[in-house]
Design a protein around this motif. Structure first.
Motif, mmCIF file in Angstrom:
data_model
loop_
_atom_site.group_PDB
_atom_site.id
_atom_site.type_symbol
_atom_site.label_atom_id
_atom_site.label_comp_id
_atom_site.label_asym_id
_atom_site.label_seq_id
_atom_site.Cartn_x
_atom_site.Cartn_y
_atom_site.Cartn_z
ATOM 1 N N LYS A 521 -16.681 -71.169 5.411
ATOM 2 C CA LYS A 521 -16.343 -72.118 6.474
ATOM 3 C C LYS A 521 -15.683 -71.397 7.648
ATOM 4 O O LYS A 521 -16.018 -71.653 8.820
ATOM 5 N N ALA A 522 -14.760 -70.512 7.349
ATOM 6 C CA ALA A 522 -14.092 -69.759 8.412
ATOM 7 C C ALA A 522 -15.076 -68.854 9.144
ATOM 8 O O ALA A 522 -15.030 -68.728 10.374
ATOM 9 N N ALA A 523 -15.976 -68.227 8.410
ATOM 10 C CA ALA A 523 -16.971 -67.352 9.028
ATOM 11 C C ALA A 523 -17.883 -68.138 9.972
ATOM 12 O O ALA A 523 -18.176 -67.688 11.091
ATOM 13 N N LEU A 529 -17.737 -70.715 17.357
ATOM 14 C CA LEU A 529 -16.864 -70.650 18.526
ATOM 15 C C LEU A 529 -17.286 -69.524 19.457
ATOM 16 O O LEU A 529 -17.296 -69.676 20.686
ATOM 17 N N ALA A 530 -17.652 -68.387 18.890
ATOM 18 C CA ALA A 530 -18.096 -67.257 19.713
ATOM 19 C C ALA A 530 -19.396 -67.599 20.432
ATOM 20 O O ALA A 530 -19.575 -67.267 21.614
ATOM 21 N N ALA A 531 -20.327 -68.255 19.751
ATOM 22 C CA ALA A 531 -21.611 -68.596 20.359
ATOM 23 C C ALA A 531 -21.463 -69.637 21.463
ATOM 24 O O ALA A 531 -22.203 -69.621 22.448
ATOM 25 N N LEU A 532 -20.497 -70.539 21.311
ATOM 26 C CA LEU A 532 -20.257 -71.575 22.317
ATOM 27 C C LEU A 532 -19.325 -71.101 23.421
ATOM 28 O O LEU A 532 -18.930 -71.900 24.284
ATOM 29 N N ASP A 533 -18.970 -69.829 23.380
ATOM 30 C CA ASP A 533 -18.093 -69.227 24.389
ATOM 31 C C ASP A 533 -16.729 -69.899 24.408
ATOM 32 O O ASP A 533 -16.132 -70.120 25.465
ATOM 33 N N SER A 544 -14.767 -60.889 13.977
ATOM 34 C CA SER A 544 -16.017 -60.443 13.361
ATOM 35 C C SER A 544 -15.778 -59.234 12.467
ATOM 36 O O SER A 544 -16.336 -59.151 11.357
ATOM 37 N N ASN A 545 -14.949 -58.313 12.940
ATOM 38 C CA ASN A 545 -14.645 -57.135 12.121
ATOM 39 C C ASN A 545 -13.803 -57.498 10.910
ATOM 40 O O ASN A 545 -14.044 -57.014 9.793
ATOM 41 N N ASP A 546 -12.795 -58.372 11.123
ATOM 42 C CA ASP A 546 -11.899 -58.738 10.015
ATOM 43 C C ASP A 546 -12.646 -59.462 8.905
ATOM 44 O O ASP A 546 -12.356 -59.261 7.706
ATOM 45 N N THR A 590 -26.591 -66.921 7.340
ATOM 46 C CA THR A 590 -25.552 -65.926 7.618
ATOM 47 C C THR A 590 -24.840 -66.289 8.912
ATOM 48 O O THR A 590 -25.435 -66.875 9.817
ATOM 49 N N PRO A 591 -23.567 -65.948 9.029
ATOM 50 C CA PRO A 591 -22.850 -66.215 10.285
ATOM 51 C C PRO A 591 -23.514 -65.542 11.482
ATOM 52 O O PRO A 591 -23.498 -66.102 12.588
ATOM 53 N N ARG A 592 -24.090 -64.354 11.293
ATOM 54 C CA ARG A 592 -24.748 -63.652 12.406
ATOM 55 C C ARG A 592 -25.934 -64.459 12.921
ATOM 56 O O ARG A 592 -26.107 -64.621 14.133
ATOM 57 N N TYR A 593 -26.777 -64.968 12.020
ATOM 58 C CA TYR A 593 -27.912 -65.775 12.453
ATOM 59 C C TYR A 593 -27.449 -67.065 13.110
ATOM 60 O O TYR A 593 -28.025 -67.509 14.110
ATOM 61 N N LEU A 594 -26.403 -67.679 12.566
ATOM 62 C CA LEU A 594 -25.864 -68.897 13.186
ATOM 63 C C LEU A 594 -25.395 -68.601 14.602
ATOM 64 O O LEU A 594 -25.635 -69.399 15.530
ATOM 65 N N PHE A 595 -24.735 -67.478 14.800
ATOM 66 C CA PHE A 595 -24.257 -67.090 16.128
ATOM 67 C C PHE A 595 -25.407 -67.005 17.131
ATOM 68 O O PHE A 595 -25.335 -67.562 18.239
#
Length: 621
Positions: A521-523, A529-533, A544-546, A590-595
């Motif tokens: 959920k956090a990921a 949030l990153a994708a929506l700026d 992303s690194n953490d 994956t969070p990357r694909y969602l982004f």
């Protein structure tokens, strides 16, 4: 003389409407759940007796009197049959009943002189270049969206998508793209483009939408690929007679056992029931297809005309269910065994949910699957439960659920309405069914007051509202829910037009409290949030690194969807998004694909759908 028919497909208008509630909305109470107004008028008076008809003589003109030719005598008939008389008049030899029964469909049509031919004026023919249902003015995508796209990429995406998407909102958006009036990419034949779109809609369970897109082209333009799609469409809609216009004019486009069996069934519906049943008997003796398929076809063909017979259908030795078997079965009012249905996957539930000939209880059970994936809307599910509530023949659990849904709308006390909704949610046996029940209660949840007393129960209410797009109603809870809670996470994703970055302290609190597997959920929240700026670039990189999300990494798919977004190619973005969202549940995402999906959709103008997909990911992870 050959009969001439005008054949034209009918386009059905399918519009997927996203209902967004206003700050001061009208009553969301469905009409079927509103209390009827008390009757104030007097009971109707009995109608007066009708006077007996008076027969009057009327003059008859001699030229208007019909001339009826006398029936031939037995002797004259026999003479014509054996050819000893009537040759001068050009009479043909009349086949015997036994010969008629053995005739192939084409021979029978030749005998009757009723072969169908095309006679559509050029001005009435429809162009294949923009086949579909939704024009841009009706909410569809721009017609030339794919004009500059690589045909090979679109073919790979359409054929490689299995139609099972993790996201309900992704499913709704992909359906919208597939039914839009789109020009094919350069180098792709329009018939192939249409056949691939219809095939993907069928794999998604969108049988009605697939049939409507198929029927937007003239039968004269059919190719073998389109003909195969037509067979698939009419199997899955249990509408085998829909094949008959195709069989009458383009019957040679396919030569498979199922196609030829469809020809025989159509022969029965065109008047030669005895010949069709005899042909099916021969197929049974030859073993052309498994016996269950032929027996079901006999049952279906026997429904036409007077050549009916008792056909016993036994499922004991049937190991698998096929679209042909299920379509034939529900078409004649049969129900395959439960164990066979359970072992056959969700695709038959999607067919059941949209089949009007199936009983209410079976459709309601299927709606739990169809609603979760996006095939059924909130309004469609409420209408189904309203029918259950009004039907005295439906008892037991389904009637109880219908009463709970009514309580969720009609109880005066907000707490009682919440309890009714929780009864529906907690009665689900899987996470997918629970989400479908939240779709069912979306409009009821939107009517709930944003009260601090219910702050701890806000997350499922907000999930329910957002499942049907009631984002304005959900945002009323912004000042009520605790900062850093799951409810807070859903709202910061669903908010419209938010430009400032979120509070990282609240985000840290959300991450620390996240108890989902691998903090998914956090990921997803960080990726959304990153994708929506709504997260600063440095903060996005740090989170992303953490959390080891790899948001900055790229693949061939991420490169393709990012490139399409930069070109403002909305159709390609949506199709690539659907391709990237394949999976049985959100654990496959994956969070990357969602982004990349959310970011690309926002860039091409689908910011609302991007917000709903991001919020759905957090809610269902």
């Amino acid at each position: 003389m050959r009969s001439v028919y005008l054949l034209a497909g009918a386009a059905l208008a399918l519009t997927s409407v996203w209902a967004v509630a206003q700050d001061a909305p009208e009553s969301l109470l469905p009409k079927m759940f509103q209390e009827p107004a008390p009757a104030t008028q007097a009971p109707p008076r009995p109608a007066p007796a009708r006077p007996a008809a008076v027969q009057t003589a009327s003059p008859v003109r001699a030229e208007s009197t019909p001339v009826v030719q006398a029936l031939p005598t037995a002797g004259s008939t026999e003479a014509a049959v054996d050819g000893s008389a009537g040759e001068g008049a050009g009479l043909k030899r009349i086949p015997t009943l036994e010969e008629l029964a053995k005739m192939a469909p084409d021979e029978f049509e030749d005998l009757l002189g009723s072969n169908v031919v095309f006679d559509t004026p050029p001005q009435a023919r429809r162009s294949m270049e923009r086949a579909g249902l939704l024009d841009e003015s009706e909410g569809g995508l721009r017609a030339d969206s794919l004009a500059g796209q690589n045909a090979g990429l679109i073919q790979t995406v359409l054929l490689g998508d299995n139609g099972k998407l993790v996201s309900r909102w992704g499913h709704i958006l992909l359906r919208r793209a597939l039914v839009s009036r789109l020009q094919p990419p350069e180098g792709m034949p329009p018939q192939d483009f249409l056949a691939m779109r219809v095939g993907l809609l069928l794999r998604m369970g969108e049988t009605d939408a697939a049939r409507a897109v198929l029927q937007d082209i003239d039968i004269a333009d059919y190719t073998p690929a389109v003909a195969k799609s037509a067979l698939d469409v009419y199997e899955k809609t249990a509408d085998f007679t829909g094949l008959c216009p195709v069989m009458a004019t383009q019957g040679d486009l396919q030569d498979t056992p199922e196609w030829n069996l469809g020809k025989t069934v159509c022969m029965a519906f065109r008047g030669n029931g005895a010949g069709a049943l005899s042909a099916l008997d021969r197929d049974v003796s030859r073993g052309t297809l498994p016996k269950i398929d032929l027996l079901l076809a006999q049952r279906y063909a026997g429904a036409a005309g007077k050549s009916r017979r008792a056909v016993t259908i036994e499922w004991d030795n049937v190991q698998t269910l096929t679209p042909w078997r299920y379509g034939m079965a529900i078409g004649v009012g049969l129900e395959p065994p439960t164990q066979l249905m359970d072992a056959s996957g969700p695709e038959y539930s999607y067919v059941t949910a949209l089949a009007p000939m199936v009983g209410l209880e079976r459709r309601a059970a299927a709606a739990d699957r169809a609603g979760a994936v996006g095939i059924l809307s909130n309004a469609a599910m409420v209408d189904l439960y309203a029918q259950i509530y009004a039907d005295p023949g439906v008892t037991g659990d389904w009637q109880d659920r219908a009463e709970s849904l009514r309580d969720a709308y009609t109880q005066q006390d907000a707490g009682a309405r919440l309890v009714a909704m929780q009864t529906l949610w907690n009665g689900a046996d899987t996470a997918s069914v629970r989400y479908a029940r939240q779709v069912l209660t979306a409009a009821a949840a939107a009517r709930m007051p944003a009260s601090p007393d219910m702050a701890d129960e806000a997350a499922p209410l907000i999930t329910s509202m957002l499942s049907a797009g009631y984002d304005a109603n959900a945002m009323r809870w912004t000042g009520v829910v605790p900062s850093g809670s799951q409810s807070w996470g859903l709202l910061v994703l669903a908010a419209r037009g938010r430009t400032r970055s979120v509070d990282t302290g609240a985000l840290d609190k959300f991450i620390d409290a996240d108890e989902s597997e691998d903090k998914r959920k956090a990921a997803f929240l960080v990726a959304g949030l990153a994708a929506l700026d709504r997260l600063g670039e440095n903060d996005a990189r740090r989170y992303s690194n953490d959390l080891t999300l790899g948001l900055g990494d790229s693949t061939r798919w991420t490169t393709a969807i990012d490139s399409a977004a930069r070109r403002d190619d909305a159709a390609s973005v949506i199709m690539l998004a659907g391709f990237g969202m394949q999976g049985a549940n959100w654990h496959r995402m994956t969070p990357r694909y969602l982004f990349h999906i959310v970011s690309a959709l926002r860039q091409v103008g689908f910011e609302g759908e991007a917000r709903m997909i991001a919020a759905e990911a957090v809610a269902r992870a």
